[in-house]
Design a protein around this motif. Structure first.
Motif, mmCIF file in Angstrom:
data_model
loop_
_atom_site.group_PDB
_atom_site.id
_atom_site.type_symbol
_atom_site.label_atom_id
_atom_site.label_comp_id
_atom_site.label_asym_id
_atom_site.label_seq_id
_atom_site.Cartn_x
_atom_site.Cartn_y
_atom_site.Cartn_z
ATOM 1 N N ASP A 183 1.021 6.475 -6.833
ATOM 2 C CA ASP A 183 -0.078 7.409 -7.052
ATOM 3 C C ASP A 183 0.394 8.848 -7.161
ATOM 4 O OD1 ASP A 183 -1.939 5.415 -7.122
ATOM 5 O OD2 ASP A 183 -2.639 5.699 -5.056
ATOM 6 N N THR A 184 1.575 9.138 -6.641
ATOM 7 C CA THR A 184 2.115 10.493 -6.777
ATOM 8 C C THR A 184 2.736 10.710 -8.150
ATOM 9 O OG1 THR A 184 4.319 9.942 -5.922
ATOM 10 C CG2 THR A 184 2.627 10.595 -4.305
ATOM 11 N N GLY A 242 0.820 -1.207 0.000
ATOM 12 C CA GLY A 242 0.000 0.000 0.000
ATOM 13 C C GLY A 242 0.854 1.257 0.000
ATOM 14 N N ILE A 243 1.939 1.243 0.765
ATOM 15 C CA ILE A 243 2.870 2.379 0.747
ATOM 16 C C ILE A 243 3.496 2.514 -0.639
ATOM 17 C CG2 ILE A 243 5.065 3.231 1.671
ATOM 18 C CD1 ILE A 243 4.199 1.930 4.369
ATOM 19 N N HIS A 289 2.113 1.590 -3.475
ATOM 20 C CA HIS A 289 1.080 2.132 -4.355
ATOM 21 C C HIS A 289 0.845 3.614 -4.089
ATOM 22 C CE1 HIS A 289 -0.346 -1.249 -6.733
ATOM 23 N NE2 HIS A 289 -0.144 -2.010 -5.669
ATOM 24 N N LEU A 290 0.998 4.046 -2.856
ATOM 25 C CA LEU A 290 0.868 5.464 -2.541
ATOM 26 C C LEU A 290 1.936 6.276 -3.260
ATOM 27 C CD1 LEU A 290 -0.553 7.660 -0.838
ATOM 28 C CD2 LEU A 290 1.113 7.190 0.957
#
Length: 137
Positions: free
Chosen positions: A101-102, A94-95, A97-98
């Motif tokens: 996402d940036t 998840g980190i 993917h975060l």
């Protein structure tokens, strides 16, 4: 009747892509999220129902996961380690993917490295957590 234009690209599919760690981490992210939601919810409801039903039902719940002296049995270890690995793997990916996402880390080399780091991070955090729980120093 529409004719196919030879200059148009063919739609990509699984036969075109080479398997890589970035694909595995993406699939694991979905699988761990679904697994935690499904299995975690079922275990929580079972635990709450056992508490509400009384001491005998709660003892039955504990008997499934523990030995008579309170230590985890094989089922307890599998569920405990499996759910904590799913949590840490999901968190690490998840980190990752975060960050994606940036708009960063889309270069193939960096993307594959972050995928490997997410998998290693999930395994390492799980091991550290269980070493702390069982008191291994």
């Amino acid at each position: 009747m529409a004719s196919r234009t030879p200059s148009r690209p063919i739609s990509p599919h699984l036969g075109i892509y080479r398997w890589g760690p970035h694909m595995l981490v993406s699939i694991l992210h979905r699988a761990t999220g679904d697994g935690m939601a499904t299995l975690g919810s079922l275990l929580l409801v079972w635990w709450l129902a056992a508490i509400a039903a009384g001491g005998e039902a709660y003892a039955t719940f504990l008997d499934v996961f523990t030995l008579s002296d309170g230590r985890l049995n094989v089922v307890g270890w599998v569920f405990g380690i499996g759910l904590t690995w799913a949590l840490f793997q999901h968190m690490c990916s998840g980190i990752r993917h975060l960050v994606l996402d940036t708009g960063a880390n889309y270069e193939l080399k960096g993307n594959r490295l972050s995928a490997r780091l997410a998998m290693a991070g999930g395994a390492l955090l799980t091991a550290l957590f269980w070493f702390y729980i069982i008191g291994v120093k």
